[in-house]
Design an enzyme around this catalytic site. Structure first.
Site, PDB file in Angstrom:
ATOM      1  N   LEU A  50      11.925  24.880  27.860  1.00 21.93           N
ATOM      2  CA  LEU A  50      11.896  23.670  28.664  1.00 21.93           C
ATOM      3  C   LEU A  50      11.296  24.015  30.018  1.00 21.93           C
ATOM      4  O   LEU A  50      11.680  25.021  30.630  1.00 21.93           O
ATOM      5  CB  LEU A  50      13.311  23.105  28.870  1.00 21.93           C
ATOM      6  CG  LEU A  50      13.913  22.252  27.753  1.00 21.93           C
ATOM      7  CD1 LEU A  50      15.339  21.865  28.113  1.00 21.93           C
ATOM      8  CD2 LEU A  50      13.076  21.006  27.493  1.00 21.93           C
ATOM      9  N   ASP A  51      10.367  23.187  30.502  1.00 19.46           N
ATOM     10  CA  ASP A  51       9.778  23.408  31.817  1.00 19.46           C
ATOM     11  C   ASP A  51      10.859  23.327  32.896  1.00 19.46           C
ATOM     12  O   ASP A  51      11.894  22.666  32.706  1.00 19.46           O
ATOM     13  CB  ASP A  51       8.695  22.366  32.098  1.00 19.46           C
ATOM     14  CG  ASP A  51       7.483  22.527  31.193  1.00 19.46           C
ATOM     15  OD1 ASP A  51       7.261  23.657  30.708  1.00 19.46           O
ATOM     16  OD2 ASP A  51       6.774  21.521  30.963  1.00 19.46           O
ATOM     17  N   PRO A  52      10.647  23.957  34.042  1.00 14.70           N
ATOM     18  CA  PRO A  52      11.662  23.920  35.106  1.00 14.70           C
ATOM     19  C   PRO A  52      12.104  22.519  35.512  1.00 14.70           C
ATOM     20  O   PRO A  52      13.277  22.295  35.805  1.00 14.70           O
ATOM     21  CB  PRO A  52      10.969  24.648  36.263  1.00 14.70           C
ATOM     22  CG  PRO A  52      10.055  25.618  35.592  1.00 14.70           C
ATOM     23  CD  PRO A  52       9.541  24.883  34.381  1.00 14.70           C
ATOM     24  N   ALA A  54      12.433  19.990  33.653  1.00 21.57           N
ATOM     25  CA  ALA A  54      13.135  19.326  32.553  1.00 21.57           C
ATOM     26  C   ALA A  54      14.611  19.697  32.529  1.00 21.57           C
ATOM     27  O   ALA A  54      15.029  20.760  33.000  1.00 21.57           O
ATOM     28  CB  ALA A  54      12.488  19.691  31.223  1.00 21.57           C
TER      29      ALA A  54
END
Length: 305
Positions: A50-52, A54
Site C-alpha cells: 500500500l502506498d504511504p 493509503a
C-alpha cells in the site's frame, strides 16, 4: 510491550496472518518492521504493497505463513478511492504536486456513469511510472526520480465491479473490486482521460483482501498492546472448502516427509491447493505433477507465540 522470546519461538513457532489497518504516512515496510520486532526470530512479510498515503487492509504473513504471500497477493481486492479531476501529476496521485489543467472540462455524473463500463472486465493497464515495477534491474520510481525517460508496457488486469460512491466536482469517489496487479492510480488517470481531462488520486482505502476486511483489521499502532499470538488469524480462512483437499493423519505424514499423495483435484490446472489436516487447520500446499500425484509444495508447522 509484548514480544516473542527465542525460547518461546523454538517451543511454539509463530504461524499465521495479521489483518492490519495501515495508517496513512506509514510505508508497508514500516508495518512489517514493527511486526518483526515483536515476533523475532520469526520472519514476516506483507502480501501487497500500500502506498504511504493509503490506509486499510495490509495482510502480514508471519513465520512459515510467509510462504503464502503469493497466494494472498492473488486474492481479489476491494478499494474506496478518491480522485481529484482536472489535475495531473507524474505519479498519478498527490505524492507529487498536481498541476491544475487549464480549462479542463467538468464531466457530468451521467458521462462518468456511461464511461465506467469500459473499465470493467479483463483490461490492459499501463502502470504508473512511479511504481515498484523493475526496469533493467531498478524500480521504475527510482528511475523516474532520476529523470530517466522510459515507458512501461501495458499489463493484463481484471476489474470485477466499479461504481461511483460520490461525485462533487472535482472530487470523485469510486468503489473498486479488482484482481491482483491492478493500479488504482492508473484507473483514475485512464477514466479521466476517456472524459477528456486528468485526475490524481488523493485518497485510498483498501477495504478487503479476499475474506479479510478492514472492519476486522487491527490498527498497526495497537500491536504493542497485546501478545501477537492473540492477533494471529488462521491461514485456513484464505481457502474455501471447494478449493481444498482434506487429508487424514497418514496422508499428512507422507506430505511431511516430502512424499506425494493421491486424490481428486478441487479444480482445473495443477494448483497449488490447500490441504486441510484432521484438526481442521491448513497443513500444506500441494501441486499436481505429470505423474498424476499431488506433491507437497509447502508443509506448515502449527503453533503460537
Amino acid at each position: 510491550m509484548y514480544r516473542c522470546s527465542n525460547a518461546a519461538y523454538q517451543a511454539n513457532p509463530v504461524f499465521g496472518l495479521l489483518n492490519l489497518n495501515k495508517p496513512a504516512g506509514w510505508t508497508s515496510r514500516d508495518v512489517v518492521n514493527r511486526v518483526e520486532r515483536l515476533v523475532g526470530p520469526a520472519r514476516a512479510g506483507h502480501a501487497g504493497t500500500l502506498d504511504p498515503l493509503a490506509t486499510g487492509v495490509l495482510v502480514v504473513c508471519v513465520g512459515t505463513a510467509t510462504r503464502l504471500i503469493q497466494h494472498v497477493q492473488r486474492l481479489p481486492k476491494r478499494y474506496v478511492a478518491t480522485f481529484l479531476l482536472g489535475r495531473r501529476s507524474p505519479s498519478d496521485d498527490v505524492e507529487l504536486e498536481p498541476e491544475i489543467i487549464a480549462d479542463a472540462p467538468r464531466p457530468s455524473i451521467e458521462e462518468i456513469e456511461q464511461a465506467i463500463p469500459g473499465f470493467i472486465g479483463d483490461l490492459n493497464q499501463t502502470p504508473p511510472i512511479y511504481s515498484a515495477i523493475k526496469v533493467a534491474g531498478q524500480t521504475s520510481y527510482n528511475l523516474a526520480r532520476q529523470g530517466e525517460s522510459f515507458s512501461l508496457p501495458p499489463r493484463p488486469v481484471t476489474v470485477y465491479q466499479l461504481s461511483v460512491i460520490r461525485y462533487d466536482y472535482p472530487e470523485l469517489v469510486l468503489d473498486i473490486h479488482c484482481g491482483s496487479g491492478f493500479y488504482v492510480r492508473a484507473l483514475g488517470r485512464d477514466l479521466a482521460a476517456s472524459l477528456g481531462t486528468g485526475a490524481v488520486m488523493s485518497g485510498l482505502v483498501r477495504t478487503a483482501i479476499g475474506q479479510l476486511r478492514v472492519e476486522q483489521a487491527v490498527a498497526a499502532e495497537a500491536l504493542l498492546e497485546t501478545p501477537i499470538a492473540e492477533r494471529l488469524i488462521s491461514p485456513r480462512l484464505l481457502f474455501k472448502d471447494e478449493e481444498c483437499l482434506f487429508c487424514n493423519e497418514a496422508e499428512l505424514e507422507e506430505l511431511r516427509f516430502g512424499r506425494p499423495v493421491t486424490g481428486d483435484c478441487p479444480g482445473p490446472g495443477d494448483g497449488p491447493w490447500g490441504v486441510i489436516g484432521p484438526d481442521g487447520r491448513l497443513a500444506a500446499m500441494v501441486r499436481l505433477k505429470p505423474d498424476g500425484k499431488l506433491w507437497p509444495k509447502h508443509v506448515f508447522e502449527h503453533a503460537h507465540c
